[in-house]
Design a protein around this motif. Structure first.
Motif, PDB file in Angstrom:
ATOM      1  N   ASP A  31     -10.723  -0.070   3.647  1.00 13.50           N
ATOM      2  CA  ASP A  31     -10.224   0.834   2.798  1.00 13.50           C
ATOM      3  C   ASP A  31     -10.942   2.258   3.234  1.00 13.50           C
ATOM      4  O   ASP A  31     -11.996   2.318   3.880  1.00 13.50           O
ATOM      5  N   TRP A  32     -10.318   3.361   2.918  1.00 12.25           N
ATOM      6  CA  TRP A  32     -10.706   4.939   3.084  1.00 12.25           C
ATOM      7  C   TRP A  32     -10.089   5.726   2.270  1.00 12.25           C
ATOM      8  O   TRP A  32      -9.283   5.567   1.385  1.00 12.25           O
ATOM      9  N   ILE A  56      -6.115   7.942  -1.406  1.00 14.41           N
ATOM     10  CA  ILE A  56      -6.786   6.567  -1.452  1.00 14.41           C
ATOM     11  C   ILE A  56      -5.811   5.420  -0.520  1.00 14.41           C
ATOM     12  O   ILE A  56      -4.762   5.373  -0.697  1.00 14.41           O
ATOM     13  N   HIS A  57      -6.580   4.879   0.388  1.00 13.82           N
ATOM     14  CA  HIS A  57      -6.090   3.805   1.118  1.00 13.82           C
ATOM     15  C   HIS A  57      -6.771   2.568   0.725  1.00 13.82           C
ATOM     16  O   HIS A  57      -7.971   2.422   1.376  1.00 13.82           O
ATOM     17  N   LYS A  58      -6.392   1.717  -0.264  1.00 11.69           N
ATOM     18  CA  LYS A  58      -6.702   0.467  -0.610  1.00 11.69           C
ATOM     19  C   LYS A  58      -5.677  -0.467  -0.821  1.00 11.69           C
ATOM     20  O   LYS A  58      -5.290  -0.723  -1.965  1.00 11.69           O
ATOM     21  N   GLN A 106     -14.488   6.455   2.337  1.00  7.87           N
ATOM     22  CA  GLN A 106     -14.411   5.551   1.226  1.00  7.87           C
ATOM     23  C   GLN A 106     -12.984   6.214   0.433  1.00  7.87           C
ATOM     24  O   GLN A 106     -12.832   7.298   0.568  1.00  7.87           O
ATOM     25  N   PRO A 107     -12.607   5.578  -0.315  1.00 10.34           N
ATOM     26  CA  PRO A 107     -11.683   5.858  -1.290  1.00 10.34           C
ATOM     27  C   PRO A 107     -11.967   6.992  -2.002  1.00 10.34           C
ATOM     28  O   PRO A 107     -13.102   7.117  -2.465  1.00 10.34           O
ATOM     29  N   THR A 164       0.797  -1.329   0.078  1.00 12.76           N
ATOM     30  CA  THR A 164       0.000   0.103   0.045  1.00 12.76           C
ATOM     31  C   THR A 164       0.813   1.340   0.029  1.00 12.76           C
ATOM     32  O   THR A 164       1.967   1.163   0.803  1.00 12.76           O
ATOM     33  N   PHE A 184      -7.153  -7.046  -4.332  1.00 12.70           N
ATOM     34  CA  PHE A 184      -7.390  -6.198  -3.046  1.00 12.70           C
ATOM     35  C   PHE A 184      -7.678  -6.980  -1.825  1.00 12.70           C
ATOM     36  O   PHE A 184      -8.340  -8.018  -1.952  1.00 12.70           O
TER      37      PHE A 184
END
Length: 584
Positions: A479-480, A447-449, A501-502, A421, A474
């Motif tokens: 995620d966020w 984005i954190h995914k 959310q992303p 990540t 994924f």
């Protein structure tokens, strides 16, 4: 001055490069520097809570809706998914005309999205998902010219059979593949129209069902010769004649220096000895080397340069059959406006195996550093850093503090899987950043995914040249997304706001000390530019995954944003443009 006269004057000013009225939103990035900043302040942090919806337009194309509206005078021009174009009255939403696009193929590399049109003189310019560049009459929507640069679509049938027969993808549906498209909004300057290709990286998007859930895997297949070369081209705005073409990759500098680190000094964890040994067999990989271009260039008219980000090399993820640095992929490049000649290139990630494209458009500005004036360029990377370059030379001036978590960065894919990540979505994806000149801040969507990266062998033979394939999945962890305010000179994060959310779509900053951003759940926010505090929210039916714009007609300021979601992220898709203003 009536509105018709204002629209005509704005078109003349843009076509001659003098600049449009500050009331308009004349270019994809707001200006040639891609700052996405508006000097309008009628809507400000003291009254933004009074904003109300004054009109909306449903275009009838419910799919990922990413377009930036262009506004000249009292007229708005908007592209839809699948490349229709509508002209609307910017004060009421009344449709004035509609161009309906008939595609020449049903196979699109990158989905149906269009990021917008360009307008200059009396023409509207549209790049299409079937790789055409079209000029429309701005008054009527009639086609003036329609050209298609040379375009090929590699036959992926053999690779599809090899991949979907694998236990990991058995029963998988191929939902995307290699083939050139124009998803970006064109850029226009000095009678030239600039557009770049997406879809050059050889790979497949395969959708499978795993334990009752749909999983998207992006796959790169090493070996063979089925990729494409990305390019940016210039066209004559009057005739559509191609004036020059710059290919992202070429033989002369494809291998590069076999860099052991990124320009910022982070180790790349490459097996350079193995790459050098593979050059004998794979030295010609540049011919199908990838390097898509996703967003409109920034322009410095004084220096005579265009600045554009490039995509990952081909094949994606699996780099075994493309040894070397794979210049100038995953880079920021500066090109001569008149000739397309390369002035300089800054490669963020040599030998990119993670999809760390320079997807978010560059932002230009001038500032003092150590008491000396500098011409600068900032770009929000998928790596999770904001890069600050000297735009005259390409020199790295500063790399910001990370704006998203970075774990196992640049670890190579393995057979057992490597968790990384930021992963292939970023960092910052294609979302445009915005700059507030008075505050000296750049605002970035993050984005954190996380994802796990794999490499698997394939049995090669005379009828099947594939050596191996790489793919990502994924992870199932939360995620966020976030919005960050970054001082590009110091590299420090001034504030951050985290969202569930992303974040993808883009940002708008205004002189009313506001930053506008949207979420995939349909929430559209006004944030305080100084603190990041939410001052106003509108709840839309579909995801707000496009950048907002603002404009003024007859003394009234409006705010417009596409609410049509993003299918790749699983956000609700629709067809709606929302327009807000303060009460009369």
């Amino acid at each position: 001055m009536n509105n018709t006269t204002r629209a005509a004057l704005a078109a003349i000013l843009i076509s001659t490069g003098v600049g449009a009225s500050p009331d308009d939103w004349p270019l994809h990035g707001g200006d040639h520097a891609n700052t996405r900043f508006a000097t309008l302040s009628q809507i400000n942090r003291d009254n933004v809570d009074d904003l109300e919806l004054v009109w909306q337009h449903d275009n009838g194309r419910k799919a990922s809706f990413q377009a930036t509206p262009i506004v000249h005078g009292d007229r708005m021009y908007l592209s839809t998914p699948y490349n229709d174009v509508v002209a609307l009255d910017a004060t009421s939403g009344e449709q004035l005309w509609r161009y309906r696009h008939e595609t020449t193929t049903d196979k699109f590399c990158c989905g149906p999205s269009s990021r917008g049109v360009a307008v200059a003189g009396n023409r509207v310019f549209l790049g299409t998902i079937d790789a055409r560049l079209i000029a429309l009459d701005a008054d009527t929507g009639e086609v003036i010219w329609d050209v298609q640069p040379s375009n090929t679509r590699p036959d992926a049938a053999e690779a599809v059979a090899a991949i979907t027969g694998n236990p990991h993808f058995k029963g998988g549906k191929v939902v995307g593949a290699t083939g050139l498209s124009f998803n970006m909004a064109p850029q226009v300057v000095d009678g030239k129209v600039f557009v770049g290709t997406s879809g050059a990286g050889y790979g497949l998007h395969v959708e499978t069902d795993e334990q009752g859930q749909q999983q998207l895997s992006v796959i790169g297949i090493a070996g063979g010769d089925k990729g494409l070369r990305g390019f940016l081209a210039a066209f004559d705005a009057d005739t559509g004649k191609e004036l020059w073409r710059w290919h992202t990759v070429n033989e002369a500098d494809w291998a590069g220096d076999f860099a052991a680190t990124t320009p910022g000094g982070t180790p790349l964890k490459r097996d350079i000895d193995a790459e050098r040994a593979a050059m004998a067999e794979h030295g010609g990989a540049w011919r199908v080397g990838g390097g898509s271009i996703w967003q409109a260039p920034a322009v410095d008219r004084e220096l005579g340069l265009l600045y554009v980000g490039t995509g990952n090399p081909s094949p994606q993820i699996d780099g075994q059959s493309r040894p070397g640095d794979n210049r100038h992929t995953s880079s920021i490049v500066a090109l001569d406006i008149d000739t397309g000649e390369l002035a300089w290139a800054f490669q963020q990630v040599p030998h990119d195996q993670w999809g760390y494209e320079a997807a978010s458009p560059p932002v230009l500005f001038d500032a003092e550093i150590d008491g000396k004036p500098r011409k600068l360029l900032a770009q929000a990377g998928k790596t999770g850093w904001l890069y600050l370059l000297d735009r005259t030379s390409g020199e790295l001036v500063k790399r910001s503090d990370p704006f998203v978590p970075q774990e196992n960065l640049f670890a190579p894919p393995t057979e057992d899987g490597t968790r990384v990540t930021p992963a292939i979505l970023g960092g910052a994806s294609w979302s445009p950043a915005a700059r507030h000149p008075a505050r000296g801040l750049i605002y970035v969507q993050g984005i954190h995914k996380p994802a796990t990266y794999f490499i698997k062998p394939l049995e090669a033979g005379p009828d099947s040249p594939w050596e191996s394939y790489g793919y990502f999945r994924f992870t199932d962890e939360p995620d966020w997304g976030n919005v960050s305010a970054i001082d590009p000179i110091t590299g420090k994060l001034i504030w951050q706001r985290r969202f569930d959310q992303p974040m993808v779509g883009g940002l708008l900053a205004t002189a009313g000390d506001l930053v506008f951003t949207g979420e995939g759940n349909g929430a559209f926010h006004a944030l305080d530019a100084e603190t990041g505090t939410t001052l106003w929210t509108h709840q839309a039916e579909y995801g707000v995954n496009a950048p907002a714009v603002t404009y003024r007609v007859d003394g009234r300021q409006y705010l417009a944003v596409a609410a049509g979601g993003n299918g790749l992220f699983g956000f609700p898709t629709g067809d709606r443009l929302l327009v807000f203003a303060l009460p009369d």
